[in-house]
Write an enzyme that holds these catalytic residues in place. Structure first.
Site, short mmCIF file in Angstrom:
data_model
loop_
_atom_site.label_atom_id
_atom_site.label_comp_id
_atom_site.label_asym_id
_atom_site.label_seq_id
_atom_site.Cartn_x
_atom_site.Cartn_y
_atom_site.Cartn_z
CG ASP A 167 -9.45 16.20 -14.96
OD1 ASP A 167 -8.82 15.62 -15.77
OD2 ASP A 167 -10.49 15.77 -14.59
CE LYS A 194 -12.36 8.17 -18.41
NZ LYS A 194 -12.59 9.34 -17.76
CE1 TYR A 231 -16.25 11.35 -16.43
CE2 TYR A 231 -15.75 11.38 -13.63
CZ TYR A 231 -15.97 10.72 -15.11
OH TYR A 231 -16.68 9.32 -15.03
NE ARG A 250 -2.88 0.43 3.25
CZ ARG A 250 -2.04 0.76 4.49
NH1 ARG A 250 -1.22 1.68 4.51
NH2 ARG A 250 -1.93 -0.21 5.70
C1 LIG Z 1 -13.11 9.88 -16.50
C2 LIG Z 1 -12.72 10.98 -15.87
C3 LIG Z 1 -12.45 11.45 -14.68
C4 LIG Z 1 -12.65 10.13 -13.53
O1 LIG Z 1 -11.76 9.10 -13.60
P1 LIG Z 1 -11.95 7.65 -13.35
O2 LIG Z 1 -10.85 6.95 -13.84
O3 LIG Z 1 -13.30 7.11 -14.09
O4 LIG Z 1 -12.15 7.75 -11.78
C5 LIG Z 1 -12.05 12.67 -14.26
N1 LIG Z 1 -12.04 13.57 -15.23
C6 LIG Z 1 -12.08 13.33 -16.56
C7 LIG Z 1 -11.96 14.55 -17.31
C8 LIG Z 1 -12.71 12.14 -17.01
O5 LIG Z 1 -12.83 12.03 -18.18
#
Ligand SMILES: *Cc1c(COP(=O)(O)O)cnc(C)c1O
Length: 394
Positions: free
Chosen positions: A179, A204, A106, A53
């Protein structure tokens, strides 16, 4: 700041944190599928590894690689993007603090802010992040401690001025968190532009193959707000204390994905530009949202701040919601599904799918909107499939 002597992006993606194994010469980092480590006498840790962890060598490789790619001092890998976001918010904010968040964040990010953090006393205001003055207007002096930004935004591809927002945040004694999921570190480098922290859903583009869920938090080498000078330690403390870490296999898959990020982002952008050209020729496409278009309100800014314009497009069709919903069900090369950023092309109807939860709020999206995550298949196949779906839909 950019260090000119740093190896190029693709070189870092393939090598950073991934020196061949000193014992075997293994070129690819091993998957250390272990929870614990033998100690050479009590407290005699080998290279600091004690319990997985706290740290695991496969995760360390991923964390070093992402830190290098974003120009950060330190990166932390999480079990999901939202787990990383939670570590940023709870690691750095406290009850009574306030954050400014995008009107079109998001959905999962907004849910975390509005339904989880708020219950623990962290308040927020919404602002259009494409309008820096609107963000400045929501600052509560002495109370606002974080500005949260996504750029380009989802699903309308609005573009925020990272450098301007960094100045606004720092003048107010607040951190700027970006982000960077939609652009990926290949297309956009928020830390170079003044951001303090970058977060990713590595699910992504970073992972890029729709086979792993993960997140990353990157902390800048210099934090502009003295109160948060120890931000990296605090995020690291939270990562270990709450424990939502990336597992060894997930870390390895993400690391493998990163190796081709530069190639993939070029091809996502190439294909997206061709799709935009195709859509522009259609009289039944009423609006295209893509920062690469001259007519996009954020075009000049995106051209300065991004290397290329990426693989996400949304567009609106004549015929309204009914036709949009019908159309997304007619493609065969484009897969009807949520998520984005993988090698395969995806199509979806945000109003009924990814953004259904914000219907009836100020975050609602147009009902005739279709979102594309343009993959890296042969462009002729992608265009032919879109054409038959447009022709057949009503
Ligand atoms: C998918 C996404 C998230 C969240 O991420 P997870 O891996 O699904 O927890 C946050 N910000 C953006 C822009 C996203 O497309």
């Amino acid at each position: 700041m950019t260090d000119d002597k740093r190896p190029g992006f693709a070189t870092r993606a393939i090598h950073a944190g991934q020196d061949p194994d000193p014992r075997t010469g293994s070129v690819v980092p091993a998957i250390y599928q272990t929870s614990t480590y033998k100690q050479d006498g009590v407290g005699g840790f080998r290279e600091g590894y004690e319990y997985s962890r706290s740290a695991n060598p496969t995760r360390t490789a991923l964390e070093e690689c992402i830190a290098e790619l974003e120009g950060g001092a330190k990166a932390f890998a999480f079990a999901s993007g939202l787990a990383g976001e939670d570590a940023v918010m709870r690691g750095l904010l406290k009850p009574g603090d306030h954050m400014v968040v995008p009107t079109d964040a998001y959905g999962g990010t907004y849910r975390l802010i509005n339904q989880v953090q708020k219950r623990w006393g962290v308040d927020h205001s919404l602002a259009k992040v494409s309008q820096a003055d609107a963000v400045r207007g929501e600052i509560r002096p002495g109370v606002t401690k974080m500005i949260w930004v996504e750029t380009p935004t989802n699903p309308l591809l609005n573009v925020a001025d990272i450098a301007a927002l960094a100045d606004i945040a720092h003048d107010a004694g607040a951190l700027l968190v970006v982000d960077n999921t939609f652009a990926s570190p290949y297309l956009q480098q928020p830390i170079d532009l003044g951001a303090d922290i970058v977060v990713h859903s590595t699910t992504k583009y970073c992972g890029g193959h729709s086979d792993v869920v993960g997140g990353a938090v990157v902390v800048a080498p210099e934090i502009a707000v003295p109160e948060f000078a120890d931000a990296a330690d605090r995020v690291g403390f939270h990562q270990n204390s709450m424990g939502a870490v990336a597992g060894p296999m997930d870390s390895w898959l993400t690391l493998r994905g990163l190796k081709t990020l530069a190639l993939r982002m070029e091809q996502h952008s190439n294909n997206a530009e061709r799709v935009v050209d195709f859509l522009r020729e259609r009289s039944d496409v009423t609006h295209i949202h893509y920062p690469g278009l001259d007519s996009h309100p954020g075009h000049d800014l995106a051209a300065r701040q991004m290397k290329r314009f990426g693989g996400m497009i949304s567009f609106q069709v004549a015929g309204g919601e009914h036709r949009a919903v019908d159309l997304v069900g007619r493609t065969t090369v484009w897969t009807l599904g949520e998520s984005l950023g993988g090698v395969e092309s995806l199509i979806e109807h945000p109003g009924r799918m990814t953004h259904a939860s914000v219907a009836g709020t100020e975050l609602e999206v147009p009902a005739d909107l279709i979102r594309l995550s343009v993959g890296i298949e042969d462009i002729e196949d992608l265009l032919a499939d879109l054409e038959q779906a447009l022709e057949g839909s009503r």
